[in-house]
Design an enzyme around this catalytic site. Structure first.
Site, PDB file in Angstrom:
ATOM      1  N   PHE A 153      -6.810 -17.963   2.237  1.00 31.58           N
ATOM      2  CA  PHE A 153      -5.913 -19.059   2.479  1.00 31.58           C
ATOM      3  C   PHE A 153      -6.665 -19.928   3.907  1.00 31.58           C
ATOM      4  O   PHE A 153      -6.568 -21.260   3.755  1.00 31.58           O
ATOM      5  CB  PHE A 153      -4.609 -19.189   2.311  1.00 31.58           C
ATOM      6  CG  PHE A 153      -3.891 -18.882   3.677  1.00 31.58           C
ATOM      7  CD1 PHE A 153      -3.989 -19.403   4.880  1.00 31.58           C
ATOM      8  CD2 PHE A 153      -3.826 -17.310   3.678  1.00 31.58           C
ATOM      9  CE1 PHE A 153      -3.330 -18.927   6.016  1.00 31.58           C
ATOM     10  CE2 PHE A 153      -3.228 -16.775   5.441  1.00 31.58           C
ATOM     11  CZ  PHE A 153      -3.058 -17.815   6.186  1.00 31.58           C
ATOM     12  N   LYS A 177     -12.970 -17.787  -7.476  1.00 30.77           N
ATOM     13  CA  LYS A 177     -11.375 -17.352  -7.535  1.00 30.77           C
ATOM     14  C   LYS A 177     -10.812 -17.791  -6.194  1.00 30.77           C
ATOM     15  O   LYS A 177     -10.863 -16.960  -5.074  1.00 30.77           O
ATOM     16  CB  LYS A 177     -10.930 -16.078  -7.905  1.00 30.77           C
ATOM     17  CG  LYS A 177      -9.629 -16.017  -8.615  1.00 30.77           C
ATOM     18  CD  LYS A 177      -8.377 -16.141  -7.765  1.00 30.77           C
ATOM     19  CE  LYS A 177      -8.224 -15.243  -6.687  1.00 30.77           C
ATOM     20  NZ  LYS A 177      -7.001 -15.725  -5.872  1.00 30.77           N
ATOM     21  N   GLU A 180      -4.431 -18.691  -4.239  1.00 37.08           N
ATOM     22  CA  GLU A 180      -3.621 -19.484  -4.901  1.00 37.08           C
ATOM     23  C   GLU A 180      -2.737 -20.371  -4.010  1.00 37.08           C
ATOM     24  O   GLU A 180      -1.987 -21.107  -4.285  1.00 37.08           O
ATOM     25  CB  GLU A 180      -2.916 -18.328  -5.781  1.00 37.08           C
ATOM     26  CG  GLU A 180      -2.099 -17.565  -4.867  1.00 37.08           C
ATOM     27  CD  GLU A 180      -2.646 -16.222  -4.656  1.00 37.08           C
ATOM     28  OE1 GLU A 180      -3.940 -16.388  -4.234  1.00 37.08           O
ATOM     29  OE2 GLU A 180      -2.094 -15.186  -4.495  1.00 37.08           O
ATOM     30  N   SER A 230      -7.721 -10.186   3.845  1.00 40.29           N
ATOM     31  CA  SER A 230      -7.043  -9.274   4.750  1.00 40.29           C
ATOM     32  C   SER A 230      -7.627  -7.602   4.380  1.00 40.29           C
ATOM     33  O   SER A 230      -8.294  -7.533   3.409  1.00 40.29           O
ATOM     34  CB  SER A 230      -5.460  -9.044   4.468  1.00 40.29           C
ATOM     35  OG  SER A 230      -5.203  -8.559   3.182  1.00 40.29           O
ATOM     36  N   CYS A 285     -10.033 -15.460  11.334  1.00 39.25           N
ATOM     37  CA  CYS A 285     -10.378 -13.913  11.473  1.00 39.25           C
ATOM     38  C   CYS A 285     -11.119 -13.754  13.059  1.00 39.25           C
ATOM     39  O   CYS A 285     -11.079 -12.694  13.210  1.00 39.25           O
ATOM     40  CB  CYS A 285     -10.982 -13.399  10.443  1.00 39.25           C
ATOM     41  SG  CYS A 285     -12.492 -14.354  10.560  1.00 39.25           S
ATOM     42  N   GLU A 387      -2.497  -7.074  13.044  1.00 38.77           N
ATOM     43  CA  GLU A 387      -3.089  -8.526  12.716  1.00 38.77           C
ATOM     44  C   GLU A 387      -1.738  -9.694  12.675  1.00 38.77           C
ATOM     45  O   GLU A 387      -0.946  -9.502  11.823  1.00 38.77           O
ATOM     46  CB  GLU A 387      -3.999  -8.878  11.748  1.00 38.77           C
ATOM     47  CG  GLU A 387      -4.645 -10.209  11.638  1.00 38.77           C
ATOM     48  CD  GLU A 387      -5.554 -10.278  10.654  1.00 38.77           C
ATOM     49  OE1 GLU A 387      -5.331  -9.907   9.434  1.00 38.77           O
ATOM     50  OE2 GLU A 387      -6.507 -11.099  11.086  1.00 38.77           O
TER      51      GLU A 387
HETATM   52  P1  NAD Z   1      -5.255 -11.908   1.500  1.00 40.34           P
HETATM   53  O1  NAD Z   1      -6.055 -10.467   1.345  1.00 40.34           O
HETATM   54  O2  NAD Z   1      -3.766 -12.025   1.125  1.00 40.34           O
HETATM   55  O3  NAD Z   1      -5.936 -12.659   0.153  1.00 40.34           O
HETATM   56  C1  NAD Z   1      -7.370 -13.100  -0.063  1.00 40.34           C
HETATM   57  C2  NAD Z   1      -7.698 -13.041  -1.479  1.00 40.34           C
HETATM   58  O4  NAD Z   1      -7.257 -11.922  -2.241  1.00 40.34           O
HETATM   59  C3  NAD Z   1      -7.014 -14.342  -2.240  1.00 40.34           C
HETATM   60  O5  NAD Z   1      -7.657 -14.771  -3.184  1.00 40.34           O
HETATM   61  C4  NAD Z   1      -5.755 -13.747  -2.973  1.00 40.34           C
HETATM   62  O6  NAD Z   1      -5.259 -14.050  -4.192  1.00 40.34           O
HETATM   63  C5  NAD Z   1      -6.297 -12.172  -3.301  1.00 40.34           C
HETATM   64  N1  NAD Z   1      -5.475 -11.048  -3.286  1.00 40.34           N
HETATM   65  C6  NAD Z   1      -4.244 -11.173  -2.563  1.00 40.34           C
HETATM   66  N2  NAD Z   1      -3.427  -9.929  -2.772  1.00 40.34           N
HETATM   67  C7  NAD Z   1      -4.273  -9.454  -3.829  1.00 40.34           C
HETATM   68  C8  NAD Z   1      -4.061  -7.976  -4.311  1.00 40.34           C
HETATM   69  N3  NAD Z   1      -2.815  -7.346  -4.116  1.00 40.34           N
HETATM   70  N4  NAD Z   1      -5.066  -7.561  -5.392  1.00 40.34           N
HETATM   71  C9  NAD Z   1      -6.033  -8.461  -5.616  1.00 40.34           C
HETATM   72  N5  NAD Z   1      -6.025  -9.594  -4.858  1.00 40.34           N
HETATM   73  C10 NAD Z   1      -5.242 -10.080  -4.026  1.00 40.34           C
HETATM   74  O7  NAD Z   1      -5.753 -12.704   2.710  1.00 40.34           O
HETATM   75  P2  NAD Z   1      -5.147 -14.131   3.299  1.00 40.34           P
HETATM   76  O8  NAD Z   1      -3.771 -14.013   3.502  1.00 40.34           O
HETATM   77  O9  NAD Z   1      -5.347 -15.141   2.119  1.00 40.34           O
HETATM   78  O10 NAD Z   1      -6.028 -14.531   4.257  1.00 40.34           O
HETATM   79  C11 NAD Z   1      -5.935 -13.855   5.705  1.00 40.34           C
HETATM   80  C12 NAD Z   1      -6.711 -12.748   5.829  1.00 40.34           C
HETATM   81  O11 NAD Z   1      -7.847 -12.830   5.617  1.00 40.34           O
HETATM   82  C13 NAD Z   1      -6.460 -12.311   7.469  1.00 40.34           C
HETATM   83  O12 NAD Z   1      -6.338 -10.869   7.364  1.00 40.34           O
HETATM   84  C14 NAD Z   1      -8.024 -12.811   7.768  1.00 40.34           C
HETATM   85  O13 NAD Z   1      -8.247 -12.113   9.021  1.00 40.34           O
HETATM   86  C15 NAD Z   1      -8.696 -12.506   6.876  1.00 40.34           C
HETATM   87  N6  NAD Z   1      -9.912 -13.315   6.992  1.00 40.34           N
HETATM   88  C16 NAD Z   1     -11.118 -12.723   7.235  1.00 40.34           C
HETATM   89  C17 NAD Z   1     -12.391 -13.302   7.614  1.00 40.34           C
HETATM   90  C18 NAD Z   1     -13.625 -12.464   7.521  1.00 40.34           C
HETATM   91  O14 NAD Z   1     -14.619 -12.900   7.771  1.00 40.34           O
HETATM   92  N7  NAD Z   1     -13.508 -11.322   8.230  1.00 40.34           N
HETATM   93  C19 NAD Z   1     -12.380 -14.604   7.244  1.00 40.34           C
HETATM   94  C20 NAD Z   1     -11.149 -15.537   7.031  1.00 40.34           C
HETATM   95  C21 NAD Z   1      -9.898 -14.685   6.794  1.00 40.34           C
END
Ligand code: NAD
Length: 497
Positions: A153, A177, A180, A230, A285, A387
């Site tokens: 997000f 994708k 959401e 994450s 991140c 985090e």
């Molecule tokens: P998230 O892991 O909750 O979601 C990321 C994606 O995974 C979304 O598209 C979501 O729909 C999908 N998703 C969520 N839960 C899922 C599940 N149980 N099964 C399958 N798919 C699932 O992450 P977020 O809250 O959207 O973003 C924040 C996180 O992203 C933080 O931990 C941040 O550090 C990380 N991030 C990392 C980087 C990097 O380059 N390392 C860059 C940006 C953000």
């Protein structure tokens, strides 16, 4: 709440057609106001199958399109992004809550990836060598097929642009994708791809959460998956995707340390630290979420840092009068951030700048947390280990540089780390000994740009080839080595003349 008539449309794009399926939806909010701004369709296997099939059908013709022609589409796309720049930034601000200045920075970082993709004819060139008498050997780089991007997000436009321009420029077709929670920026990116002249089916857009991801991870026609999100989900994506025979690059979460040496320049370090910790409301991140102050650095720095944090104006980012910092993404996320800070206090840390319960009178239903500084954090506290992903800076007091590096290296994450110092020796020790993939020396957010890989280590990355730069091109292509011999003639004759 708005009526459905005023909600932004959130369609899928499959095979060049916009689709509004009659399926369950999940709410998308403007975090500045708490208002509903769209309903995001929660797709699953049916929608994913249709999108992957469309991408698979489009692949043969696109793979055979010369790299120079593919690049031309991205030159046009680049111009369109620039022409629509303000509109895109407003959209990022509205669905994510970044300030307009932060949104601009993020869209620029994305644009640079399109510019990198415009250089694909040069990036795809192979090597050649006469390896034996009359025998030539050459490498070429061929696309993989259908590639997939699953994005978080926190950067609705930038992170998708880390992935699909290079993937598509390499000759692959694509299914994106997006999160959401922020699906609308991706819809705009798709509209502009169509306008740039990308053939139908080369780029497809699906929406949803766990169910759609599961369908993408296991689809037999998907060849490669790029993920950013994450750590627990990154690990799951890597394990499931590779088990199903796909290439995977999965960026995870982070906890980035910033070491402040006693000789650091105070005003410049305070400015950099406040930006690193509180920029984008800490939802980065590469946020500098923990300051490791060495010796007298805490006494030198903290008074001005606390003053700077207290002066950060929090407010809605969808107005003309821009605040210094916007909201966090959802009410639940705000509550989690506040809870983690309170837990830190219960476990013995001292809150020296408290953003819990911040009041924003002109947007009382927005999801706000003010800039928060938690001092005297100890390694075993929950707030030191998890985090937080909010505008919260931990401060931990260190005796010396060795102690600071030792503590930073105990982290299970390995995304970024930075040091502020005037000592070349301290900087050198740090850059070689710290266990993190992106290191800043007097740079608070050492996030890499399009031409360099985004090199997280440990639980911040699962895979082999990172996103961006040449590693990105390698990830999206497979190499072929051709050895050739033609019989007859004598090439040596030419040298006799
Ligand atoms: P998230 O892991 O909750 O979601 C990321 C994606 O995974 C979304 O598209 C979501 O729909 C999908 N998703 C969520 N839960 C899922 C599940 N149980 N099964 C399958 N798919 C699932 O992450 P977020 O809250 O959207 O973003 C924040 C996180 O992203 C933080 O931990 C941040 O550090 C990380 N991030 C990392 C980087 C990097 O380059 N390392 C860059 C940006 C953000």
């Amino acid at each position: 709440m708005q009526t459905t008539a005023t909600l932004s449309p959130c369609p899928l794009l499959i095979g060049g057609e916009w689709i509004n399926p009659n399926i369950a939806t999940t709410p998308v909010f403007n975090p500045s106001t708490g208002e509903l701004i769209a309903n995001c369709p929660v797709g699953g296997k049916v929608e994913v199958d249709a999108a992957v099939e469309a991408a698979a059908d489009a692949f043969p013709a696109w793979a055979q399109t010369p790299a120079i022609e593919r690049a031309r589409i991205f030159f046009r796309y680049r111009q369109l992004i620039e022409a629509n720049f303000d509109r895109l930034c407003v959209a990022v601000s509205r669905e994510h809550g970044k300030t307009l200045a932060e949104a601009r920075g993020s869209v620029y970082r994305g644009l640079e990836n399109i510019e990198y993709a415009c250089g694909i004819p040069s990036l795809l060139m192979g090597d050649t060598l006469e390896i034996a008498r009359g025998v030539d050997c050459e490498t070429s780089h061929q696309p993989l097929g259908v590639c997939v991007g699953i994005t978080p997000f926190n950067f609705p436009i930038m992170v998708p642009l880390w992935m699909f321009p290079v993937a598509i420029a390499c000759g692959n077709t694509y299914v994106l994708k997006p999160s959401e929670k922020v699906p609308l920026g991706a819809v705009m990116l798709a509209e502009l791809l169509i306008e740039a002249g990308l053939p139908k089916g080369v780029f497809n857009l699906v929406h949803g959460g766990r169910e759609s991801v599961e369908a993408l991870l296991t689809h037999p026609k998907v060849k490669a998956i790029s993920f950013v999100g994450s750590t627990p989900i990154a690990k799951y994506i890597y394990e499931t995707g590779t088990k199903h025979g796909k290439r995977v690059q999965a960026n995870g979460g982070a906890k980035n340390y910033i070491v402040i040496m006693p000789d650091a320049d105070v005003p410049k370090t305070v400015e950099a630290l406040a930006t690193a910790a509180f920029g984008c409301a800490g939802e980065r991140c590469m946020a500098g979420s923990t300051a490791l102050t060495v010796g007298v650095a805490a006494e030198r720095l903290l008074p001005s840092l606390v003053e700077a944090a207290k002066n950060i104006r929090v407010g809605p980012t969808d107005r003309k009068n821009q605040p210094d910092m916007g909201p966090v993404i959802t009410a639940q996320h705000r509550d989690r951030v506040v809870e983690l800070v309170s837990k830190g206090e219960q476990e013995g840390a001292k809150i020296i700048c408290d953003g819990r319960g911040v009041k924003v009178p002109d947007a009382p239903k927005g999801f706000y947390v003010g800039a928060t500084i938690v001092d005297q954090v100890a390694a075993e506290m929950t707030i030191a280990r998890e985090e937080v992903f909010g505008p919260v800076l931990n401060v931990m007091r260190m005796d010396d540089l060795d102690h600071a590096i030792e503590l930073a290296n105990k982290s299970s994450f390995g995304n970024g780390a930075a040091i502020f110092t005037n000592s070349g020796f301290a900087a050198r020790e740090f850059r070689y000994r710290v266990k993190a993939g992106m290191v800043g020396i007097n740079v608070g957010v050492p996030a890499t740009m399009a031409m360099f890989p985004f090199t997280g280590w440990d639980e911040s990355f699962y895979g082999d080839l990172h996103i961006q730069g040449r590693e990105g091109v390698q990830f999206f292509t497979q190499q072929k080595v051709v050895s050739t011999r033609w019989f007859g003639g004598n090439a040596a004759d030419v040298w006799r003349k």
